[in-house]
Design an enzyme around this catalytic site. Structure first.
Site, short mmCIF file in Angstrom:
data_model
loop_
_atom_site.label_atom_id
_atom_site.label_comp_id
_atom_site.label_asym_id
_atom_site.label_seq_id
_atom_site.Cartn_x
_atom_site.Cartn_y
_atom_site.Cartn_z
N PRO A 15 0.98 -1.52 -0.12
CG PRO A 15 -0.80 -1.26 1.63
CD PRO A 15 0.53 -1.91 0.71
CG LEU A 16 1.41 3.54 -3.43
CD1 LEU A 16 0.38 4.89 -4.73
CD2 LEU A 16 2.61 3.09 -3.52
CB CYS A 17 -1.20 4.30 2.76
SG CYS A 17 -2.07 2.57 3.42
CB THR A 18 2.82 0.75 4.27
OG1 THR A 18 1.34 0.43 4.47
CG2 THR A 18 3.37 0.27 4.59
CD GLU A 20 0.02 8.78 6.15
OE1 GLU A 20 0.02 7.28 6.81
OE2 GLU A 20 -0.65 9.19 5.25
#
Length: 454
Positions: A213-216, A219
């Site tokens: 996931p790009l959020c992982t 961030e």
């Protein structure tokens, strides 16, 4: 002391071991087996094998096939030799780095095995005309990509024709022998389109590719792979807007590695190395030379069994695990009788007035096809091509004409369509499938109860 009489050594035939298989009967031979020197000579002189892939498994395959009596081989691979290949792809040397794998592999095997002729092709498999693949008796796969396997599977199954009773025509079956390795694990399988499961029938055997996931990545990175993918997927586009990342360009890979190191240091994550960066970015599958050798031997033997009938072929999927000891198992998988690739094809009933343009729209709306940007062929007759632009422009006037007329006003026929199929995750994949077209109202055709959505 008198000289000892030493009997002259009898030269051993190069085909001694092969002769034991091909010159005599056995308990496990196929019913169609006819032993004799003629069989051995036919394999040498007339059988043509295409090896796809000249990497770790492909190198072994070329060597094994050449030593198994096959003399007419061709190999295709799009890659060039890298330093990291040298530890397991035994046909290559340090001076070969940067050269096409197919050309070097062919040259090395011909130097070592007298009489063998290997034609190399330094190109993508998609760049070859479809009929190129029809010139071979067997296609042997040494690939590391699911997408490439699916493409070749579609091509080979595209040659398959069915009788009126939906049994495959034997002369149109294009056998494939597929091998694959990952670390200490591997598989070898025999694919006889229309008889055994094709690759698409058993696509569930291959797990989906791992995606982060790009959020992982942005961030909360938790391991070295997250840092590498952040540099690859996010930072590269941010810094090099509009510039395409090339994983085979050393400067590009070095940039990603340096950025991944900085990212890892920022979050206190160890383990980022240049080799790991290559593995994550290029999705490199770990390879071990011994596993390649074992799987290649199985594939070469199955190839020999198919062309000679000296033994019954594998039924139909061999798995190997050498991680803890030595374990092999053969599993018989079943065909998907409704497979869109190796089956007789989706049946579509049309009025004789339906235009080619309308038919292409139907392919996209059909619940079992969902095929967009379709190109259409009827045997050797190309009805429409989406690309390249020059061919699309050439075939464009046909779009407004009735498909019935374009197909020669035949009552029914099987056509091949090539296009992009929508997946559940909204992505698209290239695919080839067959469509059985029946024209309502044409002379001699009875009404059928199969509609466009059947």
């Amino acid at each position: 002391m008198a000289d000892l009489d030493v009997p002259p050594q009898v030269p051993q035939s190069k085909t001694r071991d092969l002769d034991k298989l091909l010159l005599r009967h056995g308990n496990l031979v196929d019913p169609g087996f006819v032993p004799g020197p003629g069989l051995r000579d036919d394999i040498r002189d007339y059988v043509r094998i295409l090896v796809i892939g000249a990497g770790g498994l492909g190198c072994e395959l070329l060597k094994d096939l050449a030593l198994s009596g096959f003399r007419n081989l061709e190999v295709i691979d799009m890659d060039r030799i890298e330093v990291t290949n040298l530890n397991r792809q035994f046909l290559f040397r340090i001076e070969d780095v940067g050269k096409p794998k197919a050309e070097v592999a062919a040259k090395r095997v011909m130097e070592r095995v007298s009489g063998v002729e290997i034609v190399p092709h330094f190109s993508r498999i998609e760049d070859k005309e479809i009929e190129f693949y029809n010139d071979f008796n067997i296609i042997a796969l040494g690939l590391d990509s699911i997408e490439a396997r699916k493409y070749i599977n579609g091509v080979a199954c595209g040659f398959l024709e069915y009788n009126e009773d939906d049994t495959p025509k034997r002369e149109t079956i294009k056998p494939m022998v597929d091998g694959g390795t990952e670390g200490f694990k591997g598989h070898a399988r025999v694919i006889l389109p229309g008889v055994t499961p094709c690759f698409e029938c058993t696509i569930y055997l291959f797990p989906p590719q791992v995606k982060f996931p790009l959020c992982t990545l942005a961030e909360t990175p938790r391991n070295a792979a997250h840092c590498i993918e952040y540099a690859h997927l996010i930072q590269w586009e941010t810094v090099h807007r509009g510039k395409t990342f090339d994983p085979d360009e050393p400067e590009h890979m070095k940039w990603v590695y340096d950025e991944a190191i900085r990212r890892a240091e920022l979050f206190g994550i160890p383990g980022v190395t240049y080799s790991l960066t290559q593995g994550v970015v290029k999705n490199i599958i770990p390879a071990i030379a011994s596993t390649n050798a074992i799987i290649s031997a199985a594939c070469a033997l199955e190839t020999l069994k198919i062309v000679s009938a000296c033994s019954k072929t594998l039924v139909n999927y061999l798995t190997y695990n050498g991680g803890e000891g030595l374990y092999t198992e053969v599993t018989k998988f079943e065909r998907d009788t409704e497979c869109l690739v190796c089956g007789p094809g989706i049946l579509i009933e049309l009025d004789t007035s339906v235009t080619l343009s309308k038919f292409i729209e139907m392919l996209e709306d059909h619940p079992k096809l969902l095929l967009s940007k379709a190109s259409v062929k009827q045997g050797e007759n190309t009805l429409y091509m989406q690309a390249p632009p020059v061919l699309e422009e050439f075939h464009r006037p046909k779009l407004s004409k009735p498909l019935y007329d374009l197909m020669g006003r035949v009552q029914k026929d099987t056509i091949h369509v090539f296009g992009q199929r929508a997946l559940k995750n909204n992505e698209k994949e290239s695919c080839t499938t067959k469509v059985r077209v029946v024209f309502k109202g044409a002379d001699g055709v009875a009404d059928m109860d199969t509609a466009i959505g059947a």
